[in-house]
Scaffold this active site. Structure first.
Site, PDB file in Angstrom:
ATOM      1  N   GLY A   1       6.422 -12.906   1.449  1.00 46.90           N
ATOM      2  CA  GLY A   1       6.224 -12.239   0.175  1.00 46.90           C
ATOM      3  C   GLY A   1       6.762 -10.827   0.251  1.00 46.90           C
ATOM      4  O   GLY A   1       6.877 -10.261   1.341  1.00 46.90           O
TER       5      GLY A   1
ATOM      6  N   CYS B   1       2.159  -7.353   7.262  1.00 50.29           N
ATOM      7  CA  CYS B   1       2.872  -6.802   6.112  1.00 50.29           C
ATOM      8  C   CYS B   1       4.189  -6.210   6.594  1.00 50.29           C
ATOM      9  O   CYS B   1       4.206  -5.512   7.606  1.00 50.29           O
ATOM     10  CB  CYS B   1       2.010  -5.727   5.464  1.00 50.29           C
ATOM     11  SG  CYS B   1       2.752  -5.003   4.007  1.00 50.29           S
ATOM     12  N   LEU B   2       5.268  -6.486   5.872  1.00 46.98           N
ATOM     13  CA  LEU B   2       6.576  -5.982   6.285  1.00 46.98           C
ATOM     14  C   LEU B   2       6.615  -4.451   6.304  1.00 46.98           C
ATOM     15  O   LEU B   2       7.402  -3.870   7.043  1.00 46.98           O
ATOM     16  CB  LEU B   2       7.681  -6.528   5.371  1.00 46.98           C
ATOM     17  CG  LEU B   2       7.882  -8.050   5.421  1.00 46.98           C
ATOM     18  CD1 LEU B   2       8.932  -8.484   4.403  1.00 46.98           C
ATOM     19  CD2 LEU B   2       8.265  -8.518   6.820  1.00 46.98           C
TER      20      LEU B   2
ATOM     21  N   HIS C   1      -0.277  -5.093  -3.475  1.00 48.11           N
ATOM     22  CA  HIS C   1       0.826  -4.118  -3.421  1.00 48.11           C
ATOM     23  C   HIS C   1       1.119  -3.515  -4.795  1.00 48.11           C
ATOM     24  O   HIS C   1       1.372  -2.316  -4.901  1.00 48.11           O
ATOM     25  CB  HIS C   1       2.109  -4.787  -2.907  1.00 48.11           C
ATOM     26  CG  HIS C   1       2.199  -4.847  -1.413  1.00 48.11           C
ATOM     27  ND1 HIS C   1       2.216  -3.729  -0.612  1.00 48.11           N
ATOM     28  CD2 HIS C   1       2.307  -5.898  -0.561  1.00 48.11           C
ATOM     29  CE1 HIS C   1       2.326  -4.096   0.665  1.00 48.11           C
ATOM     30  NE2 HIS C   1       2.368  -5.418   0.720  1.00 48.11           N
TER      31      HIS C   1
ATOM     32  N   HIS D   1      -2.348 -10.920  -1.433  1.00 45.57           N
ATOM     33  CA  HIS D   1      -1.774  -9.828  -0.633  1.00 45.57           C
ATOM     34  C   HIS D   1      -0.687  -9.095  -1.420  1.00 45.57           C
ATOM     35  O   HIS D   1      -0.671  -7.863  -1.482  1.00 45.57           O
ATOM     36  CB  HIS D   1      -1.208 -10.394   0.683  1.00 45.57           C
ATOM     37  CG  HIS D   1      -0.516  -9.372   1.540  1.00 45.57           C
ATOM     38  ND1 HIS D   1      -1.029  -8.927   2.742  1.00 45.57           N
ATOM     39  CD2 HIS D   1       0.647  -8.700   1.364  1.00 45.57           C
ATOM     40  CE1 HIS D   1      -0.210  -8.022   3.255  1.00 45.57           C
ATOM     41  NE2 HIS D   1       0.818  -7.864   2.435  1.00 45.57           N
ATOM     42  N   GLU D   2       0.215  -9.861  -2.027  1.00 39.39           N
ATOM     43  CA  GLU D   2       1.307  -9.229  -2.784  1.00 39.39           C
ATOM     44  C   GLU D   2       0.778  -8.535  -4.027  1.00 39.39           C
ATOM     45  O   GLU D   2       1.261  -7.471  -4.414  1.00 39.39           O
ATOM     46  CB  GLU D   2       2.378 -10.265  -3.159  1.00 39.39           C
ATOM     47  CG  GLU D   2       3.089 -10.910  -1.973  1.00 39.39           C
ATOM     48  CD  GLU D   2       3.581  -9.904  -0.951  1.00 39.39           C
ATOM     49  OE1 GLU D   2       4.057  -8.825  -1.339  1.00 39.39           O
ATOM     50  OE2 GLU D   2       3.459 -10.179   0.261  1.00 39.39           O
TER      51      GLU D   2
ATOM     52  N   GLN E   1       7.455  -2.053  -2.130  1.00 41.07           N
ATOM     53  CA  GLN E   1       7.971  -2.080  -0.752  1.00 41.07           C
ATOM     54  C   GLN E   1       9.466  -1.827  -0.673  1.00 41.07           C
ATOM     55  O   GLN E   1      10.009  -1.638   0.412  1.00 41.07           O
ATOM     56  CB  GLN E   1       7.651  -3.427  -0.092  1.00 41.07           C
ATOM     57  CG  GLN E   1       6.160  -3.662   0.085  1.00 41.07           C
ATOM     58  CD  GLN E   1       5.899  -4.983   0.775  1.00 41.07           C
ATOM     59  OE1 GLN E   1       5.892  -6.019   0.129  1.00 41.07           O
ATOM     60  NE2 GLN E   1       5.718  -4.954   2.089  1.00 41.07           N
TER      61      GLN E   1
HETATM   62 NI    NI Z   1       2.534  -6.619   2.422  1.00 41.64          NI
END
Ligand code: NI
Length: 192
Positions: free
Chosen positions: A45, A101-102, A147, A143-144, A50
């Site tokens: 995701g 998380c990226l 963000h 999770h997304e 991000q």
């Molecule tokens: Ni994330």
């Protein structure tokens, strides 16, 4: 085009995302770039903040979870764009899942979230959907979704665990943690 992923510590990750309209500049290109960026970083995701944009847009492709989730056949080829999403309801028992998380490389912690999520959103053609998800799909979406609300999974871990990863977070902000994908670190000045 692969975009740099914004690292932990950048204020853009803390902004409440704004709704967008159909005529958002270069939206198709942005979505394509986000998919390319996510696949390159091996994520499931990616949310617009991000890549530096505080807007209500995130993408999901949960296929990497296909192997270990035989009980959820809908995961296969689950590829979606979520625009102007609103979670309508979360229900069911809370369960722990190790999230990463990226934007926060090399940190993975168990996070408790409710099992089911009901969400309203628009797809990339601006068709409206109202859907319910459960299991790993719900998890990735939750999770997304965080963000685009300016939240991160580490907000949901215990103070003790947060203390244990404090140094790591600081190192990420300073650009001292380098995953195998391009990142933009808030505490590193860009070289010209
Ligand atoms: Ni994330």
């Amino acid at each position: 085009m692969i975009l740099p992923i914004i690292a932990y510590g950048d204020p853009v990750l803390r902004k409440m995302g704004e709704d967008i309209t159909k005529d958002y500049p270069h939206l198709d290109e942005l979505i394509a770039d986000m998919f390319e960026t996510m696949y390159h970083a091996r994520g499931v995701g990616l949310a617009a903040p991000q890549v530096g944009l505080p807007i209500r847009l995130f993408i999901v492709d949960a296929s990497p979870f296909d192997d270990d989730e035989d009980d959820q056949p809908e995961i296969k080829n689950f590829k979606r764009v979520f625009i102007n999403a609103r979670i309508l309801e979360e229900s069911g028992k809370e369960w722990p899942f190790a999230e990463g998380c990226l934007s926060i490389p090399e940190v993975r912690e168990d996070v408790n979230r409710k099992a089911n999520v009901k969400i309203s959103y628009y797809d990339e053609q601006f068709n409206h959907h109202e859907e319910e998800y459960t299991g790993v799909l719900a998890r990735v979406i939750q999770h997304e979704y965080d963000h685009i609300e300016g939240k991160l999974f580490i907000d949901k871990i215990s103070p003790i665990k947060k203390r244990l990863i404090a140094k790591k977070l600081d190192a990420i902000t300073k650009g001292l943690v380098r995953p195998g994908y391009k990142m933009k670190y808030p505490a590193v000045k860009k070289k010209k």
